[in-house]
Design an enzyme around this catalytic site. Structure first.
Site, mmCIF file in Angstrom:
data_model
loop_
_atom_site.group_PDB
_atom_site.id
_atom_site.type_symbol
_atom_site.label_atom_id
_atom_site.label_comp_id
_atom_site.label_asym_id
_atom_site.label_seq_id
_atom_site.Cartn_x
_atom_site.Cartn_y
_atom_site.Cartn_z
ATOM 1 N N GLU A 212 21.787 -31.493 17.758
ATOM 2 C CA GLU A 212 22.472 -30.405 18.438
ATOM 3 C C GLU A 212 22.402 -30.647 19.946
ATOM 4 O OE1 GLU A 212 21.314 -26.613 16.710
ATOM 5 O OE2 GLU A 212 22.595 -27.008 14.994
HETATM 6 C C1 HEC Z 1 25.855 -28.351 18.225
HETATM 7 C C2 HEC Z 1 26.299 -27.008 18.033
HETATM 8 C C3 HEC Z 1 25.310 -25.884 18.341
HETATM 9 C C4 HEC Z 1 24.686 -25.634 19.543
HETATM 10 C C5 HEC Z 1 24.778 -26.422 20.828
HETATM 11 C C6 HEC Z 1 23.943 -24.416 19.342
HETATM 12 N N1 HEC Z 1 24.120 -23.953 18.069
HETATM 13 FE FE1 HEC Z 1 23.416 -22.217 17.331
HETATM 14 N N2 HEC Z 1 23.970 -22.795 15.503
HETATM 15 C C7 HEC Z 1 24.653 -23.945 15.194
HETATM 16 C C8 HEC Z 1 24.618 -24.165 13.768
HETATM 17 C C9 HEC Z 1 25.257 -25.307 13.005
HETATM 18 C C10 HEC Z 1 23.860 -23.099 13.227
HETATM 19 C C11 HEC Z 1 23.475 -22.926 11.774
HETATM 20 C C12 HEC Z 1 22.349 -23.909 11.493
HETATM 21 C C13 HEC Z 1 21.641 -23.695 10.187
HETATM 22 O O1 HEC Z 1 21.798 -22.656 9.580
HETATM 23 O O2 HEC Z 1 20.887 -24.586 9.790
HETATM 24 C C14 HEC Z 1 23.485 -22.252 14.357
HETATM 25 C C15 HEC Z 1 22.800 -21.043 14.221
HETATM 26 C C16 HEC Z 1 22.558 -20.202 15.286
HETATM 27 C C17 HEC Z 1 22.089 -18.835 15.191
HETATM 28 C C18 HEC Z 1 21.810 -18.079 13.891
HETATM 29 C C19 HEC Z 1 22.950 -17.162 13.551
HETATM 30 C C20 HEC Z 1 22.765 -16.553 12.199
HETATM 31 O O3 HEC Z 1 23.494 -15.612 11.881
HETATM 32 O O4 HEC Z 1 21.899 -16.994 11.435
HETATM 33 C C21 HEC Z 1 21.934 -18.345 16.453
HETATM 34 C C22 HEC Z 1 21.473 -16.956 16.848
HETATM 35 C C23 HEC Z 1 22.275 -19.431 17.344
HETATM 36 N N3 HEC Z 1 22.685 -20.518 16.599
HETATM 37 C C24 HEC Z 1 22.152 -19.368 18.699
HETATM 38 C C25 HEC Z 1 22.215 -20.519 19.496
HETATM 39 C C26 HEC Z 1 21.669 -20.596 20.831
HETATM 40 C C27 HEC Z 1 20.960 -19.483 21.559
HETATM 41 C C28 HEC Z 1 21.923 -21.858 21.277
HETATM 42 C C29 HEC Z 1 21.532 -22.479 22.596
HETATM 43 C C30 HEC Z 1 20.115 -22.503 22.868
HETATM 44 C C31 HEC Z 1 22.648 -22.544 20.212
HETATM 45 N N4 HEC Z 1 22.756 -21.702 19.132
HETATM 46 C C32 HEC Z 1 23.156 -23.816 20.301
HETATM 47 C C33 HEC Z 1 25.283 -24.762 16.088
HETATM 48 C C34 HEC Z 1 24.928 -24.849 17.424
#
Ligand code: HEC
Ligand code: HEC
Length: 433
Positions: A212
């Site tokens: 990520e």
């Molecule tokens: C490369 C793309 C990417 C980036 C950059 C990213 N995310 Fe995500 N995010 C995802 C993915 C894919 C998931 C689901 C992962 C899983 O369930 O294993 C996720 C899940 C989440 C969730 C959970 C939502 C839920 O309903 O369960 C949150 C909150 C979140 N991210 C916040 C953030 C925050 C804050 C950052 C920065 C620090 C961030 N993400 C950076 C792709 C990204």
């Protein structure tokens, strides 16, 4: 000893004792003197009357022996088998939604305007402002190209990325679909598998995740932001001193995320009293959503059993029943085992704006996602001949018949119409939908 035999003995023994005593006193005190019998005569008469009581005692002893003997010895003596032979099972699994049974009537509620915050991280304006800045901060990624907002496009893509699965640092493609961050603050567990218990815990994950944002260490984040005097001042305003720690970075981001709530959907206006907020098709869809049992898992104002707003079961097997879709959309877990995974029940808020759907993003179309849910989670038939079957509850000695309910294409369209009523007016306008 089983309880029935215990009951028989409990009643039988005192009864036999009382009968014997009554008999002896009757013969000795009443009948004997009346017939002018000598002692031997009295005992003979007592014995004759007593045969009945003795026979009763003998029967009780036999019953006791049979009940306590091993079944192997008793079975050949019984005329009919002691256990009914197992009947055929239903052609398809009849297991419906498992979990706590809800009251027959579902209480519909609007989303609260404010998301709950833990005592150690109140949603103060200074923390929210800092968190918003950190959410856009590309220095939190290894090569400085990605921020949280790169994958969670708050406005254009309603908090997701519109892709099947996420694309991280250096174009690396991940295995999971990006969920929206809008209303994530209402969820009791986060990620598709529910492995994070709070937004604070969640926020540290993607920064260090090699596919990520790929930052090598928490210290690297602290060093990069610490070099910026603007950040030092913002941390001081938010936390009372200048120390920039990884934990505080996560806390500020979480505080910002708690402001990402959408209580402005047509559904909320309807529940708050505006009867014209939903169309007739949406109302039919709402009724179906309850009657079919979608509410069993997608419960409460966030439409998720994994929400802080309801007491429910956050994780469910998916696909819970065998469906043709599990092959088509690769829904069984990766690897050779091909098991049914346990997944966090997602919120359906803004779902019409946040496709593709499911943990692997395999389904593009919302109507198709509804068909998958109806077959996989509720064992409904789609316009085909419904499967019939029966199953035997051996404990209760009851035979039950089952017949699948069917879902028509009109039903699917009505449910989709209802799901669209869960879209925030603001987000729908910005996403151009
Ligand atoms: C490369 C793309 C990417 C980036 C950059 C990213 N995310 Fe995500 N995010 C995802 C993915 C894919 C998931 C689901 C992962 C899983 O369930 O294993 C996720 C899940 C989440 C969730 C959970 C939502 C839920 O309903 O369960 C949150 C909150 C979140 N991210 C916040 C953030 C925050 C804050 C950052 C920065 C620090 C961030 N993400 C950076 C792709 C990204
Ligand atoms: C037994 C629990 C259960 C029932 C009943 C259920 N769902 Fe789901 N639903 C889930 C789970 C778990 C997921 C997440 C699946 C995954 O991991 O991809 C989900 C995902 C969804 C999604 C995709 C959300 C997204 O963001 O990708 C939609 C849409 C949906 N459900 C609608 C419905 C509808 C409509 C019904 C009723 C016909 C229904 N669900 C019944 C548990 C359930």
């Amino acid at each position: 000893m089983n309880t029935q035999i215990g009951d028989v003995l409990g009643v039988g023994l005192p009864l036999a004792t009382v009968a014997l005593l009554a008999l002896v006193s009757m013969v000795q005190l009443e009948l004997g003197p009346f017939a002018r019998l000598a002692a031997p005569g009295k005992w003979l008469l007592t014995g004759a009357f007593g045969m009945g009581v003795l026979a009763f005692c003998f029967k009780m002893t036999v019953a006791l022996l049979i009940a306590t003997a091993p079944e192997r010895l008793v079975a050949p003596l019984a005329a009919t088998p002691l256990r009914p032979a197992p009947l055929f099972a239903a052609p398809r699994a009849v297991a419906g939604p498992s979990g706590p049974v809800r009251p027959a009537r579902h209480a519909w509620a609007a989303l609260p305007d404010v998301a709950p915050a833990p005592p150690h991280n109140p949603t103060t304006p200074a923390r929210v402002a800092l968190g918003e800045r950190l959410f856009q901060e590309t220095r939190l990624s290894g090569d400085g190209t990605l921020s949280c907002a790169s994958c969670h496009d708050l406005h254009g893509k309603a908090g997701g990325d519109g892709r099947a699965t996420a694309r991280g640092i250096a174009g690396k493609v991940g295995p999971r679909n990006t969920p929206t961050v809008w209303n994530a603050a209402f969820q009791s567990v986060l990620f598709w598998d529910g492995r994070a218990r709070s937004l604070e815990e969640q926020a540290t994950g993607p920064i260090l995740n090699p596919i990520e944002m790929g930052l090598p260490s928490p210290a690297e984040a602290e060093r990069r932001l610490g070099a910026d005097s603007g950040y030092r001042a913002a941390f001081a305003a938010a936390f009372g001193d200048e120390a920039i720690t990884f934990e505080r970075i996560a806390m500020a981001i979480a505080a910002f995320e708690r402001t990402l709530v959408t209580p402005d959907a047509p559904y909320d206006r309807f529940v708050r009293g505006d009867a014209s907020a939903l169309s007739p098709a949406q109302l039919r869809g709402m009724a179906l959503f309850e009657a079919l049992g979608c509410v069993t898992c997608h419960a409460g104002p966030a439409f998720s059993d994994a929400s802080l707003l309801v007491e429910g079961m956050p994780l469910r097997f998916f696909p819970a029943n065998p469906t043709p879709y599990e092959k088509k959309y690769r829904l069984l877990t990766e690897g050779t085992a091909g098991e049914r995974g346990a997944w966090r029940v997602p919120s359906l808020r803004n779902v019409a704006l946040t496709g593709p759907y499911f943990h692997n993003g395999a389904v593009d179309d919302l109507a198709e996602a509804v068909r998958v849910m109806a077959t996989a989670q509720l064992n409904l038939a789609l316009d085909t001949a419904p499967a019939r079957g029966s199953y035997w509850l051996s404990e209760q000695h009851e035979l039950h018949r089952t017949e699948q309910r069917t879902l028509t294409e009109r039903d699917v369209a009505d449910i989709v119409a209802f799901l669209r009523a869960l879209s925030s007016d603001r987000l729908a306008a910005r996403a151009g939908k």
